[in-house]
Scaffold this active site. Structure first.
Site, PDB file in Angstrom:
ATOM      1  N   ASP A 156      -1.597  -1.490  10.789  1.00 13.57           N
ATOM      2  CA  ASP A 156      -1.967  -1.818   9.287  1.00 13.57           C
ATOM      3  C   ASP A 156      -2.682  -2.797   8.666  1.00 13.57           C
ATOM      4  O   ASP A 156      -2.987  -3.138   7.821  1.00 13.57           O
ATOM      5  CB  ASP A 156      -0.545  -1.419   8.249  1.00 13.57           C
ATOM      6  N   GLY A 161       7.632   1.586   4.496  1.00 11.80           N
ATOM      7  CA  GLY A 161       6.355   2.103   4.447  1.00 11.80           C
ATOM      8  C   GLY A 161       5.318   2.024   3.546  1.00 11.80           C
ATOM      9  O   GLY A 161       4.273   2.596   3.162  1.00 11.80           O
ATOM     10  N   LEU A 162       5.797   0.598   3.066  1.00 13.50           N
ATOM     11  CA  LEU A 162       4.731  -0.052   2.125  1.00 13.50           C
ATOM     12  C   LEU A 162       3.993  -1.019   2.708  1.00 13.50           C
ATOM     13  O   LEU A 162       2.901  -1.678   1.991  1.00 13.50           O
ATOM     14  CB  LEU A 162       5.472  -0.475   1.136  1.00 13.50           C
ATOM     15  N   LYS A 201       0.727  -1.105   0.045  1.00  9.56           N
ATOM     16  CA  LYS A 201      -0.024  -0.131   0.098  1.00  9.56           C
ATOM     17  C   LYS A 201       0.821   1.163   0.109  1.00  9.56           C
ATOM     18  O   LYS A 201       2.096   1.193   0.316  1.00  9.56           O
ATOM     19  CB  LYS A 201      -0.962  -0.069   1.224  1.00  9.56           C
TER      20      LYS A 201
END
Length: 288
Positions: A135, A97-98, A11
């Protein structure tokens, strides 16, 4: 049951506004999650025991790996003693950060719920997901754009898709979320805009004047400490991107492009610099 292979997508964050720090030390935020076409592959094979292997030798395959923690959490919750062999073909960079680790954990929860015939409800799986990471619920429950608040676990499906080509670049710098929260520059006194109507206007009406509201509060500190990451953002803008930003706590940076040829050119330029990259077509959603 035969081995089953599943894609586990990454993401990006379109805007990431850190709004407060709670008494328990966690920060609250508001963000828009968007899926991108960059994925790991997980294979699940029948086994008498619970085990895991990974194509990236730098990653642990014991309880320090979110996949194993997810599997054990489901086992304990369901009172299940069935085993499984998990093979992770790791392609999403970690410390980027994905959300790669969170996505993998969500895939494990969802697949083993079926593989082991646990039949836990989505609400029950959500509880496990939150315990694994903020997340994880997004990857478990959503397919497209979603608005998130709280610690990132309170989700609202926006039923939207980004109508742009997205180039995502990993500048080969690993940044931990712990580091990012320790070093970011707080702006808790700011009145945060509601990102939901803004992203709706962006996706459905092509309204780009709102893009300035999609700030990433980690970006200033990350750029100050890692000027090479800042340069990647500028290179994307210089290559024709009309918007570029850090994703999550970094170090991955993404850019939006109108034209596929411009996106392809930017992709090749970044690859020539030795960076790992992906390109996501307009209207992408996570269909495994």
């Amino acid at each position: 049951m035969l081995p089953v292979s599943v894609k586990s997508f990454a993401k990006i964050n379109l805007g990431l506004l850190i709004t407060s720090k709670r008494s328990d030390g966690y920060h609250t935020l508001e963000t828009v999650f968007a899926p991108i076409d960059w994925y790991d592959t997980l294979e699940f094979s029948p086994s008498d025991t619970l085990s895991m292997c990974c194509t990236d030798s730098a990653l642990p395959v014991d309880e320090n790996n979110l996949c194993m923690r997810a599997a054990k959490a489901l086992q304990e919750s369901a009172g299940c003693s069935t085993g499984v062999s998990i093979t992770l073909d790791k392609r999403i960079p970690f410390g980027a950060g994905l959300g790669g680790g969170s996505s993998d954990a969500a895939t494990v929860l969802g697949m083993l719920n079926e593989f082991w015939n646990v039949r836990a409800s989505l609400a029950d799986l959500h509880i496990l997901a939150v315990r694994l990471g903020a997340d994880v619920p997004y990857f478990l429950e959503m397919k497209g754009l979603a608005f998130a608040k709280g610690i990132g676990d309170e989700l609202e499906d926006l039923s939207l898709r980004l109508p742009f080509h997205i180039v995502t670049v990993f500048p080969e710098v690993h940044i931990s979320t712990v580091w990012a929260y320790k070093h970011f520059y707080p702006r808790f006194e700011r009145t945060s805009p509601d990102l939901r109507p803004l992203v709706t206007a962006l996706c459905l009406e092509g309204e780009r004047s709102c893009l300035g509201a999609f700030e990433n509060d980690f970006e200033p500190a990350v750029f100050d400490h890692y000027p090479g990451v800042k340069k990647v953002k500028q290179d994307l803008l210089d290559s024709g991107s009309f918007f570029a930003s850090l994703s999550g706590s970094g170090s991955a940076v993404f850019g939006f492009f109108d034209k596929r040829e411009d996106a392809d050119d930017a992709l090749m330029m970044m690859r020539e610099q030795g960076f790992r990259t992906s390109i996501t077509a307009p209207d992408f959603s996570m269909v495994r």
